[in-house]
Design an enzyme around this catalytic site. Sequence first.
Site, PDB file in Angstrom:
ATOM      1  N   ALA A 147      -6.366   5.413 -41.690  1.00  0.00           N
ATOM      2  CA  ALA A 147      -6.690   6.388 -42.738  1.00  0.00           C
ATOM      3  C   ALA A 147      -6.330   5.802 -44.093  1.00  0.00           C
ATOM      4  O   ALA A 147      -5.849   4.675 -44.194  1.00  0.00           O
ATOM      5  CB  ALA A 147      -5.914   7.677 -42.495  1.00  0.00           C
ATOM      6  N   ASN A 148      -6.581   6.549 -45.164  1.00  0.00           N
ATOM      7  CA  ASN A 148      -6.088   6.155 -46.488  1.00  0.00           C
ATOM      8  C   ASN A 148      -5.628   7.393 -47.237  1.00  0.00           C
ATOM      9  O   ASN A 148      -5.736   8.506 -46.734  1.00  0.00           O
ATOM     10  CB  ASN A 148      -7.149   5.347 -47.255  1.00  0.00           C
ATOM     11  CG  ASN A 148      -8.367   6.175 -47.596  1.00  0.00           C
ATOM     12  OD1 ASN A 148      -8.293   7.160 -48.324  1.00  0.00           O
ATOM     13  ND2 ASN A 148      -9.507   5.779 -47.046  1.00  0.00           N
ATOM     14  N   ARG A 149      -5.095   7.204 -48.445  1.00  0.00           N
ATOM     15  CA  ARG A 149      -4.402   8.276 -49.157  1.00  0.00           C
ATOM     16  C   ARG A 149      -5.292   9.167 -50.010  1.00  0.00           C
ATOM     17  O   ARG A 149      -4.792   9.979 -50.777  1.00  0.00           O
ATOM     18  CB  ARG A 149      -3.317   7.686 -50.054  1.00  0.00           C
ATOM     19  CG  ARG A 149      -2.196   7.019 -49.315  1.00  0.00           C
ATOM     20  CD  ARG A 149      -1.096   6.630 -50.285  1.00  0.00           C
ATOM     21  NE  ARG A 149      -0.124   5.746 -49.674  1.00  0.00           N
ATOM     22  CZ  ARG A 149       0.819   6.172 -48.827  1.00  0.00           C
ATOM     23  NH1 ARG A 149       0.924   7.454 -48.535  1.00  0.00           N
ATOM     24  NH2 ARG A 149       1.659   5.301 -48.309  1.00  0.00           N
ATOM     25  N   SER A 150      -6.605   9.018 -49.925  1.00  0.00           N
ATOM     26  CA  SER A 150      -7.471   9.874 -50.745  1.00  0.00           C
ATOM     27  C   SER A 150      -7.262  11.347 -50.369  1.00  0.00           C
ATOM     28  O   SER A 150      -7.263  11.702 -49.196  1.00  0.00           O
ATOM     29  CB  SER A 150      -8.934   9.492 -50.512  1.00  0.00           C
ATOM     30  OG  SER A 150      -9.778  10.454 -51.091  1.00  0.00           O
TER      31      SER A 150
ATOM     32  N   ALA B 250     -13.367   7.694 -50.527  1.00  0.00           N
ATOM     33  CA  ALA B 250     -12.667   6.420 -50.317  1.00  0.00           C
ATOM     34  C   ALA B 250     -12.976   5.985 -48.891  1.00  0.00           C
ATOM     35  O   ALA B 250     -12.232   6.267 -47.947  1.00  0.00           O
ATOM     36  CB  ALA B 250     -11.171   6.597 -50.532  1.00  0.00           C
TER      37      ALA B 250
END
Length: 216
Positions: A29-32, A95
């Site tokens: 995952a990412n922090r968006s 993102a």
Amino acid sequence: NQRPSLAGTHILITAGPTHEPIDPVRVIANRSSGRQGFAIAAAAAQAGARVTLVAGPVHLPTPGGVARIDVESADEMLTAVESALPCDAAIMVAAVADWKVRSSATKLKKNGGPPALELLPNPDILATLAQHPLRPRLLVGFAAETDDLLDNAAAKRARKGADWIVANDVSGDVMGGSHNQVHLLTAVGDEAWDSAPKDEVARRLVARIAEELNKQ
Ligand code: C5P
């Protein structure tokens, strides 16, 4: 002081991160947070557009008047975007993960030590739309950079075939934060906008999009 109108237009927006499965229970995952994309969807709906919002996994309510399609991975996001065409303008705020994992159909086990993850490239949704037979009249990308902001954003605009790039410096706490300080790169040049709440950046961008679509 007339409000800009997007009445009669269809605006397509992607927002949030993507989750790329590793196995049935794990993801990359990412922090968006999705906040900037959701704010743009809300502003476009308030300006009278029909809005399709393709959202990765986020914890945000759907803005009023917005048709939301929830997806997990980049592949799912691309499918949802293509099936939402045609549209007048597309704003790709998500993102999207650059890589997916060659995933396992069963949960990876701990015995045997740490697994090697094989990464595969994800489709570039923005670049795909730029080459698409149903390419929107106005295609807007985002560029989150930690260094050489304007050079990287200009290169991205050319490489991906976007009309505009909204560039922001994410070396601070922009991702997940409430404010955003952006540059708008167009064919004509670069404008630095003052730092503002994400809602305000969204309204400004939507006003510019309305201006552009109304003059074409
Ligand atoms: O290459 P980079 O991820 O920095 O590009 C950012 C822009 O491209 C954003 O508009 C993002 O939504 C879009 N993008 C995309 N599909 C990808 C990667 C990025 O649509 N696979």
